[in-house]
Design a protein around this motif. Sequence first.
Motif, PDB file in Angstrom:
ATOM      1  N   MET A 148      31.469 -18.335 -43.801  1.00 29.82           N
ATOM      2  CA  MET A 148      30.903 -19.363 -45.222  1.00 29.82           C
ATOM      3  C   MET A 148      30.061 -20.082 -45.431  1.00 29.82           C
ATOM      4  O   MET A 148      29.581 -20.433 -46.099  1.00 29.82           O
ATOM      5  CB  MET A 148      32.351 -20.507 -44.422  1.00 29.82           C
ATOM      6  N   ILE A 149      29.138 -19.779 -44.115  1.00 32.22           N
ATOM      7  CA  ILE A 149      27.833 -20.377 -44.242  1.00 32.22           C
ATOM      8  C   ILE A 149      26.716 -19.344 -43.945  1.00 32.22           C
ATOM      9  O   ILE A 149      26.276 -19.538 -43.914  1.00 32.22           O
ATOM     10  CB  ILE A 149      27.433 -21.490 -43.188  1.00 32.22           C
ATOM     11  N   GLY A 150      26.895 -17.850 -45.057  1.00 34.37           N
ATOM     12  CA  GLY A 150      26.318 -17.361 -44.913  1.00 34.37           C
ATOM     13  C   GLY A 150      25.813 -16.037 -43.599  1.00 34.37           C
ATOM     14  O   GLY A 150      24.861 -15.255 -43.489  1.00 34.37           O
ATOM     15  N   HIS A 151      26.353 -16.407 -42.703  1.00 38.30           N
ATOM     16  CA  HIS A 151      26.387 -15.606 -41.772  1.00 38.30           C
ATOM     17  C   HIS A 151      27.752 -14.329 -41.406  1.00 38.30           C
ATOM     18  O   HIS A 151      28.198 -15.123 -40.290  1.00 38.30           O
ATOM     19  CB  HIS A 151      25.961 -16.427 -40.333  1.00 38.30           C
ATOM     20  N   GLY A 168      24.175 -21.720 -35.327  1.00 37.13           N
ATOM     21  CA  GLY A 168      24.542 -21.677 -37.396  1.00 37.13           C
ATOM     22  C   GLY A 168      23.892 -22.256 -38.267  1.00 37.13           C
ATOM     23  O   GLY A 168      23.441 -22.215 -39.333  1.00 37.13           O
ATOM     24  N   LEU A 169      24.401 -23.613 -37.861  1.00 38.87           N
ATOM     25  CA  LEU A 169      24.078 -24.779 -39.144  1.00 38.87           C
ATOM     26  C   LEU A 169      22.103 -24.707 -38.519  1.00 38.87           C
ATOM     27  O   LEU A 169      21.974 -25.540 -39.866  1.00 38.87           O
ATOM     28  CB  LEU A 169      25.067 -25.830 -39.026  1.00 38.87           C
ATOM     29  N   THR A 174      16.415 -23.287 -40.751  1.00 37.08           N
ATOM     30  CA  THR A 174      15.345 -23.265 -40.562  1.00 37.08           C
ATOM     31  C   THR A 174      14.980 -21.821 -40.460  1.00 37.08           C
ATOM     32  O   THR A 174      13.758 -21.035 -41.037  1.00 37.08           O
ATOM     33  CB  THR A 174      15.339 -23.180 -38.764  1.00 37.08           C
ATOM     34  N   GLU A 175      16.067 -20.713 -40.851  1.00 37.53           N
ATOM     35  CA  GLU A 175      15.885 -19.593 -40.930  1.00 37.53           C
ATOM     36  C   GLU A 175      15.848 -18.661 -42.607  1.00 37.53           C
ATOM     37  O   GLU A 175      16.566 -17.598 -42.634  1.00 37.53           O
ATOM     38  CB  GLU A 175      16.119 -18.034 -40.133  1.00 37.53           C
ATOM     39  N   GLY A 176      17.090 -19.343 -43.320  1.00 36.20           N
ATOM     40  CA  GLY A 176      18.247 -19.102 -44.074  1.00 36.20           C
ATOM     41  C   GLY A 176      17.326 -18.224 -45.009  1.00 36.20           C
ATOM     42  O   GLY A 176      16.294 -19.319 -45.796  1.00 36.20           O
TER      43      GLY A 176
END
Length: 736
Positions: A148-151, A168-169, A174-176
Amino acid sequence: MTPKQKKSASFIKDLPKNIFAGFVVSLIALPLGLGLAIASEAPPISGIIAAVVGGIVVSILGGSNVTITGPGNGLVIVVLGAITTLGGGDMYQGYLYTLAAIVISGVLLMLLGFLKMGRLADFFPASAIEGMLAAIGLGILSKQFHIMIGHNNEHGSIISLLLQIPEGLLQLFTEGNQSKLFAAAIGIISLGIMIFYSKIRNKYFQLIPAPMWILILTIGLSYVYKGMDIAYPMDANFLVNIPDNVFSSLAFPDFSIVYSKKFIAVVFALTFISSIESLLSIKAVDKLDPQSRRSNVNKDLKALGLATTISGFLGGLNVVTVIARSSVNVNNKASNRSANLFHALFLVLFIVLFQEQLRSIPLAALAAILVYTGYKLATPKNFQKIAKIGKEQILIFLATLLTTLFTNLMTGISVGILITFIIHVIINHSFGLFFKHLFKPNILMFKELDGDNYYVSIKYFCSFINFYKLKNKLDMIPENEHVILDFSMCSFVDHTSFEGVENYVQTFSKKGGSIELIGLDKHEADSKHPFAIRKILPLKALKPIENYFTKRQKNIELTAEKLGWTYVPKKNKEVDFLSNFIFFRTKEINFIYNSLSKKDRKKSVFDVEFTEGAFIAKEIVKTTVLHVRLDHKIPVFTLDKEGLLEMLYKLAGLKDITIENRPDFNKRFYLKGANELDIKRIFSDELILFFESNPYYHVESNGSSLLIFKKERLLSVQEVKAMIYFGEQLHSLLKK
């Protein structure tokens, strides 16, 4: 019009409702089918295949009425584990092996149906099932939250995935990259839609289910970017992957490892979870059915098994009965199985006509739907609900939940069953109670001759391991009948049994019948919850605390308030006033309890426990009696059904009295007493007509008071009210 013609006319009349219900359900089934398959690491189309095959096969061959079938939440972590384990790193090969396991699990499901194992769901403790469902919910949530958060590439156990959520959040900020951030935004907005959908009260907005709104908005967003000729800010690996030609790209099972231990374990896990999920869902949907019909669960198991086998051969997941989609079906006025068929046909249309649009659906949007689904299964409210039932239920729930999280579903539910049984043994301070009586017949059922009640007496114990015996008896009783369930000879009743009985209470109530529980007033409970475990404690006084009252005691208390009488639940050993009656002369009265008395104390109703016989033949009997203190002396007499207690009163030296010109009365009743002339004088035409036109009661006079009772068992509250009315009428006539 013949019944067959009526059925056909009703089917045609209800067709528009069922088509609409099937359409609405398909709007939910489409995103859920895709999402559940993706969550299982299977091709997205495999979830749709299961829904289509299930809808067609079960609607034609099934035994339920308004259920919907398709891929289920409970199987996600089982299928995911199977694909991962059997593939040994090769996910597609693991999927092919898993299809073979699905085919064989379908055959086993059919076998369960033919062996009439539909009662399987009643064997598992209710709190253990809740713990298993909570673990399934956390399993779904742990994996899908990251998607859901793109991982999309997070792996590990359920616990490790849950622990990775904060990290993950943090990485998102920081790395998205652009794709991840855009996917996360869609995922979080989709989750918001799932959460706040029910709070929007617009009836037109509510016509479209929340999952379908998510698809409409996300697909619409892709068209906005195309229309503006701007590159869509998400890579293809963040979108649903549908083959160009669905029908030519179907996968087929690989049976090459069917003899391996890992494969056999997967087959049993799939069969176990799919059967439990389906049986629990069928039972729940039957309670929602407006027509209160009861499903043929064994027939449904056969149909689900056949559908699962066909689905597996075509590359689809297991077919189970699903509660959420079935609830939507009922809410949209579905009346028969055709709604399940139409839902399947609409799904075929969607796949054929809208393949390009389906490829625009972000995985994060589907993951958000599943995160919400997982949370609903593992919501803290479920824990609070279980905690209210009793402290021991929390232990069962947590033991099942934690074992499942750290091992697997089969081990988890096995531990739940074992812990429940150990707790029951500890509570009763006896292993023998269960070991000695498990295989003994413990249910007596008959229809009472002097009334319309079915009487069911339960002996020894009633728990999850033998509830099926009581269920079999209740299944034999028409649902428009009145049933008395007597637990007075039952030492222990567990939470699962009470919950199962409550399902029958609701069903009978809808059909015009009723079920009333009696005989639990001497059992101790740990909480005020109606499903709390109850154990008999014969050496302790009744707890006069409202929290421990049974439903019968609460209703007696309510009756007392309405009559303006007083109610005292506790034991009373002052029973000398009963020894003056011939009926109790040869019996040892232990105590009376649940006393309901008029304020002037002239009339009182109470439960009485006494023993009759001696030594080995000694038997404890409980009954409900009415005691009436008379205003003036009358002759000593007894009035009974012909021949009922004849021997007892002959031994007491009482003669049978015949009333002239009353052949019906003489034929139906035994009237006995020493002073024949005085007795005949009070038995006027009006009094005789009263006895002839009312239900039978045993009536005995000791000269200054009356003893009235109906049966040598405890009475239901309705029967207590009827006896009070009878006593009031009789007292008025004797005053004359």
